[in-house]
Design an enzyme around this catalytic site. Structure first.
Site, mmCIF file in Angstrom:
data_model
loop_
_atom_site.group_PDB
_atom_site.id
_atom_site.type_symbol
_atom_site.label_atom_id
_atom_site.label_comp_id
_atom_site.label_asym_id
_atom_site.label_seq_id
_atom_site.Cartn_x
_atom_site.Cartn_y
_atom_site.Cartn_z
ATOM 1 N N HIS A 17 7.221 -26.948 0.004
ATOM 2 C CA HIS A 17 6.546 -27.919 -0.588
ATOM 3 C C HIS A 17 5.228 -27.388 -1.422
ATOM 4 C CE1 HIS A 17 8.378 -31.441 1.549
ATOM 5 N NE2 HIS A 17 8.724 -30.720 2.288
ATOM 6 N N LYS A 58 -14.101 2.969 -2.496
ATOM 7 C CA LYS A 58 -15.185 3.493 -1.605
ATOM 8 C C LYS A 58 -16.295 4.224 -2.139
ATOM 9 C CE LYS A 58 -11.735 3.757 2.133
ATOM 10 N NZ LYS A 58 -11.038 4.741 3.080
ATOM 11 N N GLU A 118 0.922 -1.206 -0.035
ATOM 12 C CA GLU A 118 -0.060 0.033 -0.260
ATOM 13 C C GLU A 118 0.870 1.382 0.147
ATOM 14 O OE1 GLU A 118 -2.891 0.688 3.231
ATOM 15 O OE2 GLU A 118 -4.343 0.585 1.745
#
Lengths: 470, 470
Positions: free
Chosen positions: A325, A439, A296
């Site tokens: 793995h 937003k 960010e």
């Protein structure tokens, strides 16, 4: 006990053509000097840098409040998202028992203290299943809810608060409900401080100049930690120790600046991904916290001069040895597009020994008498060797032990490194303009007054073609 | 109920110059046709493709064993790493209560069944703290340990087995200890089947042609799921449904092939990162499982013709809406280096409504009367809108609900897509040669006989320079 950084394996002298050369250091020098100057000039505005020093009273207040409240509750529940959630989770995972919430109360005694502590839950999503299932697990009337939102307008957190406030008032009545809520917010701006004052909730302050992803060492992170018995003074001591080590403007004398410089040089060489791979379960969530901090802060459209740069480096979370793995095949053989940061521990808190069994089976016999401490350490060294041999940029950070002090060092180290990396890239590491669009689109979809233009813009977008839905 | 894939927002017609064009599809055509042929030719060898059809007897055996054993134990503990751990964790998280292990036994009743089920732990690391702390949390003598290793030589898993076998035999005696261990391994090769037969442990078979990361729908994943009350037949039904939808050799009629083709075209346009971002807590660990599948299958040094290619696409795990407050800034403003896969759910299992409060505060008032179901859905749509508007390649997979069937569809979809992507890239999606170097280096560090040459090679590597340690 100090954090160590070993960056031998990013250098071309060890990994060949994909590595960093003296010419790369020379080329970075002007930007590095300018960034160091910016860091010095801006230090007064970076209030998070002073958190190790200016919180004696705040720490005392947090401790007193935790001591007063902790025995009356079963669980401390954080309502927060982003930095308000990732920091508390990372610190809890690092310093407390990995099955903390499953232990009976009398075993939840952090750091050998005689006291016992409540469970910790962090509610950082608005999946409608989350709160319903949580309240099938714990009795909400026996919890203390910590509403964390600097702006007081975080939809996710504030909606959770609204649900819980109504529920508590219904079950407990207004006065008892009031004591089950504690707010962490701005000292004067926004809805939450207004609500806290009007409804008489206990509250703590997020200081000015401390953004969400830089807030773990202020009350945002310290309050949940204190309720779980964590030595919050130790965290701050560690941060101060690291600040002391990061005083020099020269990258060769400043480990956080060097970490940033190496990453920026790596990015300039096409390494648009950085993996943080702790070799310790306790440090697993540090990767999540770092991912926000790095992603960010550095992922930006414009630079400080207003040029479009679309810069950034994508943080990837891994865990050693587990992800050997899962991911190491890609790291060792895939594109040369990564910096890999191994995060090791010299001394684990426990020792466990593999018994001598199956000595006639070569792939098992060698394990007999070995400890898991040796196994995880040798696997880390072996992974480092394999990555280096295949010419992959890697470096190792090591904590002597995971303690409040070393953890405080690590958090502060990453914060300083992130800020410096931002200035090296000539971007603002402290803003996040790119989240506004989402937003605003959310507000528009709900028909919130004032967002009619956004709604109209969305409605005018070309419709999707069903041909491309399968 | 079928998985849907919407790929409108990867197309240049919607996102502009970074998008996929008709010319990209045309250019891919020869490779796509060749890959489809390879998939058809190799289907008999890809035994994981038959798992939905050939396991009636195995499923019955698993169910009978789970029914016999489950009431006598407190917890089912998987000892496994990589595919043996990621699959079981992803399925458990998707289908069972998110706080499953914290619920009292009588509430651990998956899918409304009258039966109750043991806790589930997955021990997938050799951090020395892990087993010590686990056994402070649960009584090992009241557990059933499932040792999962196809080769029987996985150091991490086998060392855990050795520790636990010794502990159980010491506390319970040999005969009772024997009944606390169940193995999942190859039918004839390796140490574990040998040990299982010699020491008379119950065992289940990992079929030939089913590698670790493609093993969730064989006993590796089915046994843990059955012990937690999950409808394993439903998982396999869902996989069969998806297989039916992935029959066509044409990418435009085969959603898994299309998913792969879009990702390969994205990779060819510089998108070396793919983000999987579920908008549901229940699907969070699907990202982890997918990360192994995609990363380990496609990250390769050589192509099938022996050319050095160093190809691969780095999977990144995210969670909506949570990571809107952590990663979306980077996704929306950073480099154009990503494909972003949103993974949505039409219908959540619970509904929770935000009460009407603070109607005079604009940033809170609009939330009153809204459900979290609406909030998470609108935030997903808003994120999709924001990413699309900023020209970022994104697509959406949607499950109508999270059920055993739809989850089986999703797992099988990703498996087919991964295999097809491998052939599109002209690499072997089923091997992992890059992990050998690290394993061998580990053996060498322990002085295992046969690894003297590797040890000598490591000793001969140039020493590190202390100058680069800070």
């Amino acid at each position: 006990m100090n954090l160590r950084m070993d960056y031998n394996n990013v250098l071309s002298s060890r990994i060949g053509k994909e590595g960093i050369t003296q010419a790369d250091f020379d080329a970075l020098k002007p930007a590095a000097e300018k960034a160091s100057q910016t860091m010095a000039d801006n230090r007064p505005a970076m209030k998070w840098r002073e958190l190790p020093y200016n919180q004696a009273e705040i720490v005392a207040g947090i401790k007193a409040y935790a001591a007063e409240m902790k025995d009356g509750i079963d669980a401390f529940v954080v309502l927060g998202i982003g930095g308000s959630a990732l920091g508390p989770m990372a610190v809890q995972q690092a310093l407390n028992h990995p099955f903390y919430n499953e232990l009976p109360r009398e075993k939840r005694t952090a750091n050998g203290a005689a006291d016992s502590f409540p469970k910790l839950y962090v509610v950082d999503n608005v999946d409608p299943e989350r709160l319903v299932y949580l309240f099938q697990t714990i009795d909400p009337t026996r919890c203390l809810f910590n509403v964390i939102s600097k702006s007081g307008s975080t939809s996710e957190t504030m909606s959770q608060f609204m649900i819980i406030k109504a529920l508590l008032e219904e079950r407990l009545g207004k006065e008892a409900a009031r004591k089950r809520i504690v707010c962490t917010t701005d000292k004067e701006k926004g809805n939450l401080i207004k609500i806290a004052k009007e409804e008489d909730y206990k509250y703590f302050i997020v200081p000015d100049g401390v953004g969400g992803r830089f807030s773990q060492l202020c009350p945002v992170g310290l309050l949940p930690a204190a309720f779980c018995g964590i030595d919050i003074g130790g965290l701050l001591e560690g941060a101060a120790q690291m600040d002391e080590r990061c005083k020099s403007p020269c990258i060769h004398e400043n480990p956080a600046y060097m970490f940033a410089a190496l990453h920026v040089m790596a990015l300039n060489k096409g390494k648009n991904v950085t993996v943080v791979m702790p070799y310790a379960d306790s440090l697993k969530f540090i990767s999540d916290w770092f991912a926000q901090l790095w992603g960010e802060s550095l992922g930006k459209h414009f630079d400080l001069d207003g040029n479009v740069v679309n810069v950034g480096q994508t943080p990837v979370k891994a865990l050693g040895v587990t992800d050997q793995h899962s991911q190491v095949q890609l790291y060792a053989e895939g594109p040369y597009d990564k910096m890999i940061v191994l995060l090791g521990v010299d001394e684990y808190r426990e020792t466990i020994t593999i018994p001598k069994l199956y000595e006639d089976m070569p792939s098992l016999g060698f394990l007999g008498g070995v400890t898991h401490n040796d196994l995880i350490k040798n696997e880390q060294l072996a992974t480092e060797y394999a990555l280096t041999k295949s010419g992959r940029m890697n470096m190792t950070l090591t904590l002597p032990r995971v303690t409040p002090q070393t953890l405080g060092q690590l958090l502060y180290f990453f914060e300083v490194a992130t800020a410096y990396a931002g200035y090296l890239l000539n971007i603002d590491p402290f803003d996040q303009p790119g989240v506004e669009e989402g937003k605003n689109a959310t507000y528009a979809l709900f028909g919130r007054p004032g967002y009619e233009a956004k709604k109209a813009e969305m409605d005018a977008a070309p419709p999707k073609d069903d041909k491309y839905v399968m």
